[in-house]
Design a protein around this motif. Structure first.
Motif, PDB file in Angstrom:
ATOM      1  N   ASN A 162       0.834  -1.185   0.000  1.00 39.08           N
ATOM      2  CA  ASN A 162       0.000   0.000   0.000  1.00 39.08           C
ATOM      3  C   ASN A 162       0.877   1.246   0.000  1.00 39.08           C
ATOM      4  O   ASN A 162       1.720   1.410   0.884  1.00 39.08           O
ATOM      5  N   LEU A 163       0.680   2.128  -0.986  1.00 36.19           N
ATOM      6  CA  LEU A 163       1.571   3.276  -1.152  1.00 36.19           C
ATOM      7  C   LEU A 163       1.468   4.259   0.006  1.00 36.19           C
ATOM      8  O   LEU A 163       2.476   4.814   0.466  1.00 36.19           O
ATOM      9  N   GLU A 164       0.265   4.485   0.506  1.00 40.76           N
ATOM     10  CA  GLU A 164       0.103   5.418   1.621  1.00 40.76           C
ATOM     11  C   GLU A 164       0.835   4.909   2.859  1.00 40.76           C
ATOM     12  O   GLU A 164       1.567   5.661   3.525  1.00 40.76           O
ATOM     13  N   ASP A 165       0.652   3.626   3.169  1.00 42.14           N
ATOM     14  CA  ASP A 165       1.354   3.046   4.327  1.00 42.14           C
ATOM     15  C   ASP A 165       2.857   3.037   4.117  1.00 42.14           C
ATOM     16  O   ASP A 165       3.633   3.304   5.039  1.00 42.14           O
ATOM     17  N   ALA A 166       3.287   2.702   2.898  1.00 41.46           N
ATOM     18  CA  ALA A 166       4.722   2.641   2.615  1.00 41.46           C
ATOM     19  C   ALA A 166       5.371   4.016   2.748  1.00 41.46           C
ATOM     20  O   ALA A 166       6.492   4.138   3.261  1.00 41.46           O
ATOM     21  N   ASN A 167       4.678   5.063   2.294  1.00 38.45           N
ATOM     22  CA  ASN A 167       5.209   6.416   2.443  1.00 38.45           C
ATOM     23  C   ASN A 167       5.306   6.815   3.909  1.00 38.45           C
ATOM     24  O   ASN A 167       6.274   7.451   4.335  1.00 38.45           O
ATOM     25  N   LYS A 168       4.312   6.425   4.712  1.00 40.46           N
ATOM     26  CA  LYS A 168       4.365   6.679   6.160  1.00 40.46           C
ATOM     27  C   LYS A 168       5.560   5.961   6.780  1.00 40.46           C
ATOM     28  O   LYS A 168       6.264   6.509   7.621  1.00 40.46           O
ATOM     29  N   MET A 169       5.764   4.708   6.367  1.00 39.10           N
ATOM     30  CA  MET A 169       6.878   3.921   6.891  1.00 39.10           C
ATOM     31  C   MET A 169       8.205   4.615   6.612  1.00 39.10           C
ATOM     32  O   MET A 169       9.057   4.731   7.503  1.00 39.10           O
ATOM     33  N   ILE A 170       8.371   5.094   5.390  1.00 38.44           N
ATOM     34  CA  ILE A 170       9.619   5.773   5.017  1.00 38.44           C
ATOM     35  C   ILE A 170       9.838   7.001   5.885  1.00 38.44           C
ATOM     36  O   ILE A 170      10.932   7.219   6.423  1.00 38.44           O
ATOM     37  N   ASP A 171       8.808   7.809   6.043  1.00 36.91           N
ATOM     38  CA  ASP A 171       8.932   9.023   6.859  1.00 36.91           C
ATOM     39  C   ASP A 171       9.208   8.685   8.324  1.00 36.91           C
ATOM     40  O   ASP A 171      10.021   9.342   8.982  1.00 36.91           O
ATOM     41  N   ASN A 172       8.535   7.655   8.851  1.00 40.01           N
ATOM     42  CA  ASN A 172       8.722   7.275  10.258  1.00 40.01           C
ATOM     43  C   ASN A 172      10.111   6.708  10.531  1.00 40.01           C
ATOM     44  O   ASN A 172      10.596   6.757  11.661  1.00 40.01           O
ATOM     45  N   LEU A 173      10.739   6.175   9.491  1.00 41.25           N
ATOM     46  CA  LEU A 173      12.083   5.622   9.640  1.00 41.25           C
ATOM     47  C   LEU A 173      13.178   6.658   9.412  1.00 41.25           C
ATOM     48  O   LEU A 173      14.360   6.326   9.378  1.00 41.25           O
ATOM     49  N   GLY A 174      12.781   7.897   9.290  1.00 35.37           N
ATOM     50  CA  GLY A 174      13.773   8.957   9.133  1.00 35.37           C
ATOM     51  C   GLY A 174      14.137   9.257   7.702  1.00 35.37           C
ATOM     52  O   GLY A 174      15.088  10.000   7.436  1.00 35.37           O
ATOM     53  N   GLY A 175      13.379   8.694   6.751  1.00 36.16           N
ATOM     54  CA  GLY A 175      13.588   9.006   5.345  1.00 36.16           C
ATOM     55  C   GLY A 175      12.612  10.070   4.891  1.00 36.16           C
ATOM     56  O   GLY A 175      11.878  10.661   5.692  1.00 36.16           O
ATOM     57  N   GLN A 176      12.576  10.318   3.588  1.00 34.00           N
ATOM     58  CA  GLN A 176      11.635  11.283   3.025  1.00 34.00           C
ATOM     59  C   GLN A 176      11.002  10.686   1.788  1.00 34.00           C
ATOM     60  O   GLN A 176      11.684  10.412   0.801  1.00 34.00           O
TER      61      GLN A 176
END
Length: 318
Positions: free
Chosen positions: A246-260
Protein backbone atom coordinates in the motif's frame (compact mmCIF):
# COMPACT_ATOMS: atom_id res chain seq x y z
CA UNK A 1 -3.45 -3.22 8.58
CA UNK A 2 -0.24 -1.39 9.41
CA UNK A 3 3.26 -2.27 8.40
CA UNK A 4 5.07 -3.63 11.47
CA UNK A 5 8.10 -5.44 12.76
CA UNK A 6 6.97 -8.32 14.96
CA UNK A 7 9.51 -10.52 16.73
CA UNK A 8 12.19 -9.13 14.43
CA UNK A 9 10.31 -9.93 11.22
CA UNK A 10 8.93 -7.35 8.76
CA UNK A 11 5.20 -7.74 8.05
CA UNK A 12 3.90 -5.74 5.10
CA UNK A 13 0.28 -6.45 4.10
CA UNK A 14 -0.22 -7.09 0.40
CA UNK A 15 3.45 -7.78 -0.26
CA UNK A 16 4.33 -10.66 2.09
CA UNK A 17 5.20 -12.82 -0.91
CA UNK A 18 8.03 -10.41 -1.75
CA UNK A 19 9.88 -11.35 1.44
CA UNK A 20 11.97 -14.40 2.23
CA UNK A 21 9.77 -16.44 4.55
CA UNK A 22 12.54 -17.23 7.01
CA UNK A 23 11.98 -18.29 10.60
CA UNK A 24 12.18 -16.09 13.69
CA UNK A 25 15.20 -15.34 15.81
CA UNK A 26 14.93 -16.88 19.27
CA UNK A 27 17.87 -16.00 21.55
CA UNK A 28 18.36 -19.06 23.75
CA UNK A 29 20.83 -21.73 24.82
CA UNK A 30 19.93 -25.08 23.28
CA UNK A 31 21.28 -28.60 23.47
CA UNK A 32 20.05 -29.79 20.07
CA UNK A 33 20.59 -27.76 16.88
CA UNK A 34 22.45 -27.38 13.59
CA UNK A 35 25.15 -24.72 13.55
CA UNK A 36 26.25 -23.51 10.12
CA UNK A 37 28.64 -21.19 8.33
CA UNK A 38 29.08 -20.55 4.63
CA UNK A 39 31.69 -18.89 2.44
CA UNK A 40 30.63 -16.73 -0.50
CA UNK A 41 32.16 -14.65 -3.29
CA UNK A 42 30.68 -11.46 -1.80
CA UNK A 43 27.97 -9.92 0.34
CA UNK A 44 24.92 -9.96 -1.94
CA UNK A 45 22.71 -13.05 -2.43
CA UNK A 46 21.52 -11.41 -5.66
CA UNK A 47 24.97 -11.08 -7.25
CA UNK A 48 27.32 -13.44 -5.43
CA UNK A 49 27.67 -17.21 -5.06
CA UNK A 50 28.02 -19.69 -2.23
CA UNK A 51 31.40 -21.39 -2.58
CA UNK A 52 31.44 -23.48 0.61
CA UNK A 53 28.83 -24.97 2.90
CA UNK A 54 29.80 -26.00 6.42
CA UNK A 55 27.75 -27.18 9.38
CA UNK A 56 27.76 -29.30 12.52
CA UNK A 57 24.82 -31.18 14.02
CA UNK A 58 24.70 -31.01 17.81
CA UNK A 59 22.80 -33.28 20.16
CA UNK A 60 22.91 -32.93 23.95
CA UNK A 61 25.57 -30.26 23.48
CA UNK A 62 27.95 -32.54 21.56
CA UNK A 63 28.84 -32.64 17.87
CA UNK A 64 27.40 -35.81 16.33
CA UNK A 65 27.76 -35.07 12.61
CA UNK A 66 29.52 -32.67 10.22
CA UNK A 67 28.94 -31.31 6.73
CA UNK A 68 31.65 -29.63 4.67
CA UNK A 69 31.83 -29.21 0.88
CA UNK A 70 33.05 -26.70 -1.66
CA UNK A 71 30.33 -25.82 -4.17
CA UNK A 72 30.94 -26.07 -7.93
CA UNK A 73 28.93 -24.39 -10.70
CA UNK A 74 28.54 -25.16 -14.41
CA UNK A 75 29.31 -21.68 -15.79
CA UNK A 76 31.82 -20.00 -13.51
CA UNK A 77 33.80 -20.87 -10.41
CA UNK A 78 35.88 -17.69 -10.38
CA UNK A 79 36.78 -16.52 -6.87
CA UNK A 80 37.69 -12.86 -6.20
CA UNK A 81 41.31 -12.41 -5.13
CA UNK A 82 40.35 -10.85 -1.79
CA UNK A 83 38.23 -13.91 -0.95
CA UNK A 84 41.08 -16.26 -1.81
CA UNK A 85 43.40 -14.18 0.36
CA UNK A 86 40.88 -14.45 3.20
CA UNK A 87 40.21 -18.19 3.15
CA UNK A 88 42.49 -19.83 0.59
CA UNK A 89 39.63 -21.00 -1.65
CA UNK A 90 40.55 -20.79 -5.33
CA UNK A 91 38.78 -21.56 -8.59
CA UNK A 92 41.10 -24.53 -9.11
CA UNK A 93 40.32 -25.87 -5.65
CA UNK A 94 36.58 -25.66 -6.29
CA UNK A 95 36.88 -27.40 -9.67
CA UNK A 96 39.03 -30.20 -8.24
CA UNK A 97 37.31 -30.71 -4.88
CA UNK A 98 33.84 -29.17 -5.15
CA UNK A 99 30.56 -30.98 -5.71
CA UNK A 100 27.80 -29.72 -8.08
CA UNK A 101 25.67 -26.99 -6.57
CA UNK A 102 22.40 -28.90 -6.98
CA UNK A 103 23.80 -31.87 -5.06
CA UNK A 104 25.43 -29.65 -2.43
CA UNK A 105 22.34 -27.62 -1.55
CA UNK A 106 20.12 -30.73 -1.59
CA UNK A 107 22.38 -32.53 0.87
CA UNK A 108 22.88 -29.40 2.99
CA UNK A 109 19.14 -28.74 3.25
CA UNK A 110 18.63 -32.35 4.23
CA UNK A 111 21.42 -32.08 6.82
CA UNK A 112 19.70 -29.09 8.45
CA UNK A 113 16.28 -30.75 8.48
CA UNK A 114 13.88 -29.20 10.99
CA UNK A 115 16.56 -28.17 13.48
CA UNK A 116 16.81 -24.74 15.01
CA UNK A 117 19.72 -23.10 13.20
CA UNK A 118 22.56 -21.39 15.03
CA UNK A 119 25.24 -19.19 13.49
CA UNK A 120 27.22 -15.99 13.81
CA UNK A 121 25.49 -13.07 12.08
CA UNK A 122 23.47 -15.95 10.74
CA UNK A 123 20.88 -13.93 8.81
CA UNK A 124 23.60 -13.35 6.21
CA UNK A 125 24.04 -17.10 5.73
CA UNK A 126 20.30 -17.75 5.76
CA UNK A 127 19.66 -15.35 2.87
CA UNK A 128 22.07 -17.22 0.59
CA UNK A 129 20.87 -20.68 1.66
CA UNK A 130 17.20 -19.69 1.43
CA UNK A 131 17.61 -18.44 -2.14
CA UNK A 132 19.65 -21.45 -3.22
CA UNK A 133 17.14 -23.90 -1.71
CA UNK A 134 14.30 -22.06 -3.44
CA UNK A 135 16.13 -22.11 -6.79
CA UNK A 136 16.42 -25.90 -6.62
CA UNK A 137 12.83 -26.38 -5.38
CA UNK A 138 13.81 -27.69 -1.96
CA UNK A 139 11.83 -27.34 1.29
CA UNK A 140 11.63 -23.69 2.33
CA UNK A 141 14.26 -22.72 4.89
CA UNK A 142 11.87 -21.36 7.53
CA UNK A 143 13.61 -22.82 10.59
CA UNK A 144 13.83 -20.59 13.65
CA UNK A 145 17.36 -19.53 14.53
CA UNK A 146 19.73 -18.24 17.21
CA UNK A 147 22.21 -15.52 16.25
CA UNK A 148 25.34 -15.75 18.41
CA UNK A 149 26.15 -12.14 17.42
CA UNK A 150 23.01 -11.05 19.31
CA UNK A 151 24.33 -12.83 22.40
CA UNK A 152 27.76 -11.25 21.93
CA UNK A 153 26.27 -7.76 21.88
CA UNK A 154 24.48 -8.46 25.16
CA UNK A 155 27.60 -9.96 26.76
CA UNK A 156 29.95 -7.21 25.53
CA UNK A 157 27.65 -4.15 25.41
CA UNK A 158 30.47 -1.60 25.58
CA UNK A 159 32.65 -3.10 22.86
CA UNK A 160 32.72 -1.34 19.50
CA UNK A 161 33.26 -4.58 17.58
CA UNK A 162 31.80 -7.98 18.33
CA UNK A 163 33.04 -10.07 15.43
CA UNK A 164 33.49 -13.81 15.79
CA UNK A 165 37.27 -13.36 16.01
CA UNK A 166 36.82 -10.75 18.77
CA UNK A 167 34.81 -13.20 20.88
CA UNK A 168 37.25 -16.02 20.18
CA UNK A 169 40.19 -13.94 21.33
CA UNK A 170 38.43 -12.59 24.42
CA UNK A 171 37.51 -16.12 25.51
CA UNK A 172 40.97 -17.53 24.71
CA UNK A 173 39.51 -19.90 22.10
CA UNK A 174 41.81 -18.94 19.22
CA UNK A 175 43.75 -15.99 17.89
CA UNK A 176 42.94 -16.51 14.20
CA UNK A 177 39.67 -17.06 12.34
CA UNK A 178 39.90 -19.62 9.54
CA UNK A 179 37.09 -18.23 7.36
CA UNK A 180 36.19 -21.77 6.32
CA UNK A 181 32.71 -23.18 6.79
CA UNK A 182 33.35 -26.17 9.04
CA UNK A 183 36.19 -24.59 11.03
CA UNK A 184 34.16 -21.47 11.74
CA UNK A 185 31.14 -23.57 12.68
CA UNK A 186 33.20 -25.40 15.29
CA UNK A 187 34.67 -22.13 16.60
CA UNK A 188 31.22 -20.55 16.78
CA UNK A 189 30.03 -23.48 18.90
CA UNK A 190 32.94 -22.84 21.28
CA UNK A 191 31.91 -19.19 21.59
CA UNK A 192 28.26 -20.21 22.05
CA UNK A 193 29.24 -22.71 24.76
CA UNK A 194 31.36 -20.05 26.48
CA UNK A 195 28.39 -17.68 26.55
CA UNK A 196 26.19 -20.49 27.88
CA UNK A 197 28.61 -21.00 30.76
CA UNK A 198 28.76 -17.31 31.69
CA UNK A 199 25.41 -15.78 30.77
CA UNK A 200 23.10 -14.66 33.57
CA UNK A 201 19.30 -14.80 33.17
CA UNK A 202 19.29 -11.00 33.01
CA UNK A 203 21.75 -10.96 30.11
CA UNK A 204 19.60 -13.39 28.17
CA UNK A 205 16.55 -11.20 28.80
CA UNK A 206 18.52 -8.19 27.54
CA UNK A 207 19.39 -10.07 24.35
CA UNK A 208 15.75 -11.07 23.86
CA UNK A 209 14.58 -7.47 24.37
CA UNK A 210 16.76 -6.33 21.48
CA UNK A 211 14.48 -8.17 19.05
CA UNK A 212 12.49 -5.42 17.31
CA UNK A 213 8.75 -5.07 17.93
CA UNK A 214 6.96 -1.92 16.75
CA UNK A 215 4.67 -0.46 14.11
CA UNK A 216 6.33 1.32 11.20
CA UNK A 217 3.22 3.31 10.25
CA UNK A 218 1.73 4.58 13.53
CA UNK A 219 4.22 7.28 14.47
CA UNK A 220 7.77 8.51 13.85
CA UNK A 221 10.31 6.22 15.48
CA UNK A 222 13.01 7.35 17.89
CA UNK A 223 16.72 7.11 16.95
CA UNK A 224 17.29 4.21 19.35
CA UNK A 225 14.55 2.24 17.59
CA UNK A 226 15.76 3.07 14.09
CA UNK A 227 19.42 2.27 14.76
CA UNK A 228 22.37 2.98 12.52
CA UNK A 229 21.63 0.00 10.23
CA UNK A 230 18.33 1.43 9.01
CA UNK A 231 18.64 1.58 5.18
CA UNK A 232 15.93 4.26 4.81
CA UNK A 233 17.33 6.83 7.24
CA UNK A 234 18.16 10.15 5.52
CA UNK A 235 17.19 8.72 2.13
CA UNK A 236 14.82 10.44 -0.31
CA UNK A 237 12.66 7.77 -1.92
CA UNK A 238 10.14 7.66 -4.75
CA UNK A 239 7.65 4.80 -4.91
CA UNK A 240 6.12 3.98 -8.30
CA UNK A 241 2.50 3.00 -8.90
CA UNK A 242 2.87 -0.70 -9.71
CA UNK A 243 3.80 -1.94 -6.23
CA UNK A 244 2.05 -4.60 -4.17
CA UNK A 245 2.48 -2.74 -0.87
CA UNK A 246 0.00 0.00 0.00
CA UNK A 247 1.57 3.28 -1.15
CA UNK A 248 0.10 5.42 1.62
CA UNK A 249 1.35 3.05 4.33
CA UNK A 250 4.72 2.64 2.61
CA UNK A 251 5.21 6.42 2.44
CA UNK A 252 4.37 6.68 6.16
CA UNK A 253 6.88 3.92 6.89
CA UNK A 254 9.62 5.77 5.02
CA UNK A 255 8.93 9.02 6.86
CA UNK A 256 8.72 7.28 10.26
CA UNK A 257 12.08 5.62 9.64
CA UNK A 258 13.77 8.96 9.13
CA UNK A 259 13.59 9.01 5.35
CA UNK A 260 11.63 11.28 3.03
CA UNK A 261 8.95 9.95 0.69
CA UNK A 262 8.92 12.06 -2.47
CA UNK A 263 6.01 12.42 -4.84
CA UNK A 264 8.24 12.66 -7.90
CA UNK A 265 11.83 12.19 -8.96
CA UNK A 266 14.30 15.00 -8.36
CA UNK A 267 18.05 15.54 -8.48
CA UNK A 268 18.33 14.76 -4.74
CA UNK A 269 16.37 11.47 -4.94
CA UNK A 270 18.33 8.49 -3.61
CA UNK A 271 16.09 5.51 -4.41
CA UNK A 272 13.47 4.78 -7.04
CA UNK A 273 11.41 1.72 -6.05
CA UNK A 274 9.95 -0.17 -9.00
CA UNK A 275 7.58 -3.10 -9.23
CA UNK A 276 9.44 -6.35 -9.82
CA UNK A 277 8.14 -6.54 -13.39
CA UNK A 278 8.88 -2.86 -14.12
CA UNK A 279 12.44 -3.26 -12.87
CA UNK A 280 13.30 -5.25 -16.00
CA UNK A 281 11.27 -3.11 -18.39
CA UNK A 282 13.10 -1.01 -20.97
CA UNK A 283 10.07 1.19 -21.51
CA UNK A 284 9.35 2.60 -18.05
CA UNK A 285 8.82 6.36 -17.72
CA UNK A 286 10.07 6.55 -14.14
CA UNK A 287 13.21 4.59 -14.92
CA UNK A 288 13.89 6.66 -18.03
CA UNK A 289 13.45 9.87 -16.01
CA UNK A 290 15.86 8.58 -13.33
CA UNK A 291 18.44 7.79 -16.00
CA UNK A 292 18.07 11.28 -17.46
CA UNK A 293 18.64 12.83 -14.03
CA UNK A 294 21.65 10.61 -13.47
CA UNK A 295 23.15 11.87 -16.73
CA UNK A 296 22.72 15.38 -15.30
CA UNK A 297 24.63 14.50 -12.13
CA UNK A 298 22.08 12.83 -9.85
CA UNK A 299 22.81 9.50 -8.13
CA UNK A 300 19.47 7.70 -8.18
CA UNK A 301 19.56 3.97 -7.56
CA UNK A 302 16.62 1.97 -8.85
CA UNK A 303 15.59 -0.99 -6.71
CA UNK A 304 12.95 -3.66 -7.22
CA UNK A 305 10.19 -3.90 -4.64
CA UNK A 306 11.45 -7.32 -3.55
CA UNK A 307 15.01 -6.05 -3.09
CA UNK A 308 13.81 -2.99 -1.15
CA UNK A 309 11.56 -4.97 1.19
CA UNK A 310 14.17 -7.65 1.88
CA UNK A 311 16.65 -4.88 2.62
CA UNK A 312 14.19 -3.61 5.24
CA UNK A 313 13.58 -7.12 6.56
CA UNK A 314 17.32 -7.61 7.04
CA UNK A 315 17.35 -4.40 9.08
CA UNK A 316 14.33 -5.58 11.10
CA UNK A 317 16.19 -8.78 11.94
CA UNK A 318 19.44 -7.03 12.87
Amino acid sequence: MSIEVKNGVLHIPGAEDKLRQKGMETPAFLQDYTLLDIETTGLSPYRDRVIELGAIKVRNGEIVDEYSHLVAYDKSNCVPAFITKLNGITEEKIINEGIPVAEAIHDFRQFIGDDVIIGYNVNFDLNFIYDLAKKYHLPELNNNYVDVLRLARAYYPKERHNRLIDCMQRAGIAQVEQHRGLDDSIDTKKVYDDFHAHFTPNLLVQAQKKIKNFSLTDEKLSPWQIGFRNPVNNKKIVLTDHLKMNLEDANKMIDNLGGQAQGRLAMETNYLILGDHDFFSRDNNDLNKAQELNHEGADIKHLSESFFLNMLDNWARS
